[in-house]
Design an enzyme around this catalytic site. Sequence first.
Site, PDB file in Angstrom:
ATOM      1  N   SER A  27       2.287  -3.740  -4.269  1.00  0.00           N
ATOM      2  CA  SER A  27       0.829  -3.884  -4.122  1.00  0.00           C
ATOM      3  C   SER A  27       0.267  -4.893  -5.107  1.00  0.00           C
ATOM      4  CB  SER A  27       0.114  -2.560  -4.427  1.00  0.00           C
ATOM      5  OG  SER A  27       0.661  -1.514  -3.729  1.00  0.00           O
ATOM      6  N   HIS A  58      -0.905  -5.061   1.303  1.00  0.00           N
ATOM      7  CA  HIS A  58       0.439  -5.338   1.822  1.00  0.00           C
ATOM      8  C   HIS A  58       0.295  -6.164   3.108  1.00  0.00           C
ATOM      9  CE1 HIS A  58       2.804  -2.572  -0.718  1.00  0.00           C
ATOM     10  NE2 HIS A  58       1.683  -1.881  -0.773  1.00  0.00           N
ATOM     11  N   HIS A  80       6.006   3.166   3.198  1.00  0.00           N
ATOM     12  CA  HIS A  80       5.950   4.281   2.256  1.00  0.00           C
ATOM     13  C   HIS A  80       6.076   5.615   2.987  1.00  0.00           C
ATOM     14  CE1 HIS A  80       3.588   0.932   0.518  1.00  0.00           C
ATOM     15  NE2 HIS A  80       4.036   1.352  -0.651  1.00  0.00           N
ATOM     16  N   TYR A  82       4.285   8.098   2.346  1.00  0.00           N
ATOM     17  CA  TYR A  82       2.925   8.629   2.550  1.00  0.00           C
ATOM     18  C   TYR A  82       2.231   8.059   3.780  1.00  0.00           C
ATOM     19  CZ  TYR A  82       1.261   4.411   0.042  1.00  0.00           C
ATOM     20  OH  TYR A  82       1.012   3.127  -0.350  1.00  0.00           O
ATOM     21  N   GLU A  83       2.798   7.014   4.375  1.00  0.00           N
ATOM     22  CA  GLU A  83       2.262   6.512   5.645  1.00  0.00           C
ATOM     23  C   GLU A  83       2.818   7.307   6.820  1.00  0.00           C
ATOM     24  OE1 GLU A  83       1.895   1.886   5.565  1.00  0.00           O
ATOM     25  OE2 GLU A  83       3.559   2.435   4.257  1.00  0.00           O
ATOM     26  N   ALA A 110       3.615  -1.605  -8.176  1.00  0.00           N
ATOM     27  CA  ALA A 110       2.531  -1.222  -9.069  1.00  0.00           C
ATOM     28  C   ALA A 110       2.801   0.217  -9.464  1.00  0.00           C
ATOM     29  CB  ALA A 110       1.200  -1.325  -8.350  1.00  0.00           C
ATOM     30  N   MET A 202       4.776   5.288  -5.957  1.00  0.00           N
ATOM     31  CA  MET A 202       5.008   5.933  -4.653  1.00  0.00           C
ATOM     32  C   MET A 202       5.946   5.118  -3.766  1.00  0.00           C
ATOM     33  SD  MET A 202       1.066   6.931  -3.914  1.00  0.00           S
ATOM     34  CE  MET A 202      -0.026   7.470  -5.241  1.00  0.00           C
ATOM     35  N   SER A 203       6.795   4.337  -4.409  1.00  0.00           N
ATOM     36  CA  SER A 203       7.695   3.476  -3.620  1.00  0.00           C
ATOM     37  C   SER A 203       9.037   3.370  -4.347  1.00  0.00           C
ATOM     38  CB  SER A 203       7.074   2.086  -3.454  1.00  0.00           C
ATOM     39  OG  SER A 203       6.990   1.432  -4.703  1.00  0.00           O
ATOM     40  N   ASN A 226      -2.477   0.961 -14.345  1.00  0.00           N
ATOM     41  CA  ASN A 226      -3.428   1.963 -14.849  1.00  0.00           C
ATOM     42  C   ASN A 226      -2.635   3.001 -15.635  1.00  0.00           C
ATOM     43  OD1 ASN A 226      -2.506   2.608 -11.894  1.00  0.00           O
ATOM     44  ND2 ASN A 226      -2.900   4.581 -12.870  1.00  0.00           N
ATOM     45  N   HIS A 239      -7.872   3.105  -6.484  1.00  0.00           N
ATOM     46  CA  HIS A 239      -6.918   2.212  -5.799  1.00  0.00           C
ATOM     47  C   HIS A 239      -7.353   0.748  -5.898  1.00  0.00           C
ATOM     48  CE1 HIS A 239      -3.700   1.028  -3.140  1.00  0.00           C
ATOM     49  NE2 HIS A 239      -4.527   0.529  -2.250  1.00  0.00           N
TER      50      HIS A 239
HETATM   51  N1  HPA Z   1       0.385   6.808  -9.689  1.00  0.00           N
HETATM   52  C1  HPA Z   1       1.183   6.583  -8.643  1.00  0.00           C
HETATM   53  N2  HPA Z   1       1.332   5.387  -8.087  1.00  0.00           N
HETATM   54  C2  HPA Z   1       0.664   4.358  -8.624  1.00  0.00           C
HETATM   55  C3  HPA Z   1      -0.194   4.528  -9.721  1.00  0.00           C
HETATM   56  C4  HPA Z   1      -0.340   5.828 -10.282  1.00  0.00           C
HETATM   57  O1  HPA Z   1      -1.091   6.058 -11.247  1.00  0.00           O
HETATM   58  N3  HPA Z   1      -0.709   3.302 -10.001  1.00  0.00           N
HETATM   59  C5  HPA Z   1      -0.182   2.439  -9.104  1.00  0.00           C
HETATM   60  N4  HPA Z   1       0.658   3.077  -8.272  1.00  0.00           N
END
Ligand code: HPA
Length: 265
Positions: A27, A58, A80, A82-83, A110, A202-203, A226, A239
Amino acid sequence: MTDTRTPCMVLGDRFGAPPDVGIVLGSGLGALAEQVEGRRVAAYTEIAGFPMSTVAGHAGQLVVGKLAGRSVALLRGRWHLYEGYEPALVTIGVRSLARWGVKNLIVTNAAGGVSPRLAAGDLMLITDQINLTGQSPLVGMPAFVDMSAAYDPGFREAALAASRECGVELKQGVYAGMAGPQYETPAEVRMLAAIGADAVGMSTVLEVLAARHAGIRVLGLSCITNAAAGGGTGAGVDHKEVLKTGAAASERFGRLVTAVLPKLK
Ligand code: HPA
């Protein structure tokens, strides 16, 4: 320019010999694709078996060409859990690169920083991973793949050397992969720290399993966008901020990848 002539292509038929290095762009890190020389682009919709990538940030393109003197194929956009994709589809890109004959892979993402050593904007060399998705693309293979050096030690050395040479700071840490799509609770972040994770996303973890199964050597790079769960600031995780921080780091990220590519041998 996107070439839409060939639906249902097999990568070798369309692009010829496999590239030296495959790169999965996370991302906000897609800008690297703009630097590829002699770019040839295929939309995911044209490639057999590739579902469309749907997440904002993406693009859903395979970009083939040259970067830092190496032939590369960039997966701009990934799939992913989650999709709603099964592990077999989450790893379709990496498995297609493997079938094409790609032997070296850079996975990028990310991630949220779990360790207090990591701040938003930092780049992190992934030293190891913890798969917390409860899933594996290797179920049913069966494949007892050795994961004791999942992130190639030689590639890690190369990345650290590239970081010193190009002056882009690179921290190091363990990446934990969660299924998502929700961000973590503070209690989950404390759990992640307790089990040895430095960053969370998450990847990546299923892709690296598929890559190792195929004998591909892997380099992993995270952009810390973050502090996970907002790092106790009460600000939470947004996000849009994740994408913005990824984009802001993309110039340094590009310099690092360009510096490391010639060393991945
Ligand atoms: N958690 C999970 N996935 C992420 C985060 C997070 O804080 N930041 C970017 N992808």
